[in-house]
Design a protein around this motif. Structure first.
Motif, short mmCIF file in Angstrom:
data_model
loop_
_atom_site.label_atom_id
_atom_site.label_comp_id
_atom_site.label_asym_id
_atom_site.label_seq_id
_atom_site.Cartn_x
_atom_site.Cartn_y
_atom_site.Cartn_z
N UNK A 154 -25.88 44.06 -21.07
CA UNK A 154 -24.90 43.10 -20.63
C UNK A 154 -26.27 41.47 -20.68
N UNK A 155 -27.45 41.82 -20.15
CA UNK A 155 -28.57 40.97 -20.28
C UNK A 155 -29.20 40.44 -21.49
N UNK A 156 -29.10 41.65 -22.59
CA UNK A 156 -29.68 41.25 -24.07
C UNK A 156 -28.59 41.42 -24.61
N UNK A 157 -27.33 41.16 -24.38
CA UNK A 157 -26.21 40.59 -25.11
C UNK A 157 -26.31 38.94 -25.11
N UNK A 158 -26.87 39.12 -23.35
CA UNK A 158 -26.50 36.87 -23.23
C UNK A 158 -27.62 36.65 -23.50
N UNK A 159 -28.78 37.52 -23.92
CA UNK A 159 -30.17 36.65 -24.34
C UNK A 159 -30.43 36.76 -25.91
N UNK A 160 -29.31 37.54 -27.18
CA UNK A 160 -29.55 36.91 -28.33
C UNK A 160 -28.45 36.82 -28.64
N UNK A 161 -26.82 35.61 -27.29
CA UNK A 161 -25.34 35.42 -28.09
C UNK A 161 -24.49 35.96 -28.40
N UNK A 162 -24.36 37.39 -27.89
CA UNK A 162 -23.64 38.38 -28.10
C UNK A 162 -22.37 38.37 -27.49
N UNK A 163 -20.91 38.03 -27.67
CA UNK A 163 -20.11 38.02 -26.70
C UNK A 163 -18.84 38.66 -26.51
N UNK A 164 -17.80 38.73 -25.74
CA UNK A 164 -16.43 39.65 -26.27
C UNK A 164 -16.39 39.00 -27.01
N UNK A 165 -15.69 40.34 -27.97
CA UNK A 165 -14.57 40.05 -28.99
C UNK A 165 -13.08 40.28 -28.65
N UNK A 166 -12.27 39.10 -29.14
CA UNK A 166 -11.14 38.89 -29.31
C UNK A 166 -10.21 40.63 -29.31
N UNK A 167 -9.21 41.09 -28.38
CA UNK A 167 -8.63 41.71 -28.91
C UNK A 167 -7.45 41.74 -29.35
N UNK A 168 -7.07 42.80 -30.23
CA UNK A 168 -5.31 42.71 -30.90
C UNK A 168 -4.38 42.67 -30.02
N UNK A 169 -3.57 42.07 -29.56
CA UNK A 169 -2.83 41.99 -28.79
C UNK A 169 -1.46 41.36 -28.96
N UNK A 170 -1.08 41.78 -28.63
CA UNK A 170 1.04 41.79 -28.29
C UNK A 170 1.42 39.91 -27.40
N UNK A 171 1.98 38.91 -27.35
CA UNK A 171 2.18 37.73 -26.96
C UNK A 171 2.63 37.58 -26.19
#
Length: 187
Positions: A154-171
């Protein structure tokens, strides 16, 4: 001696950062590929809808509200600018297609129309492909999102700007139901 230990730790840390970063790159590419695969099938459905609407329109002209809703939902999908927006609009389109299928149920002549039957068979195949590609997309995104959230990656994700992606969900609950595309036309 201490310098060698510090240097070894720095080298190991640098190697870990590089490996973790490369892992994020690979997972991000996999997510993009999975979305693109799903998008191909969504585009097939998108292209099929005008033919379906026109066929239904000939038999059920007074059902214009339903036909307008399907057309508007299709336009919203076409005008989506982000992945999350596209996924949300695809869910809305699926719901409006359900309404169109309900309208078609009321017209036996329409259900017997060869063009309509062929369109429904194509739509059934595309819906199956969409379902499979959604599963694949969500599985790849799950791996990416887990890596974004667990320590220490998670530290590397934040350092390089990676964020969680949206799942394909029914609403909504209505969208959780299967799309009914079989009108009793099979022999």
């Amino acid at each position: 001696m201490v310098i060698w230990i510090v240097l070894a730790v720095v080298v190991l840390l640098l190697l870990w950062v590089i490996a973790t970063y490369n892992g994020f790159v690979k997972l991000a590419v996999n997510c993009d590929e999975a979305f693109s695969t799903m998008d191909v099938y969504l585009k097939k459905r998108f292209d099929l809808i005008p033919n379906l609407v026109e066929t239904v329109k000939g038999y059920a002209a007074h059902e214009s509200e339903t036909l307008k809703a399907v057309t508007a939902a299709r336009s919203a999908v076409g005008n989506s600018s982000t992945t999350a927006e596209k996924l949300e609009n695809e869910n809305i389109l699926s719901g409006t297609l359900r309404s169109l299928f309900a309208v078609a149920e009321s017209y036996p002549d329409l259900k017997a129309n060869a063009n309509f039957i062929e369109l429904m068979e194509q739509l059934k195949a595309v819906e199956n492909d969409i379902a499979n590609s959604r599963k694949y997309y969500n599985a790849v995104v799950k791996k990416f999102n887990v890596k974004c959230r667990v320590f220490p990656s998670a530290i590397i994700a934040r350092m390089f700007g990676y964020e969680a992606k949206p799942m394909f969900e029914v609403s909504s609950e209505a969208e959780r139901e299967n799309v009914k595309v079989d009108f009793g036309t099979s022999k």
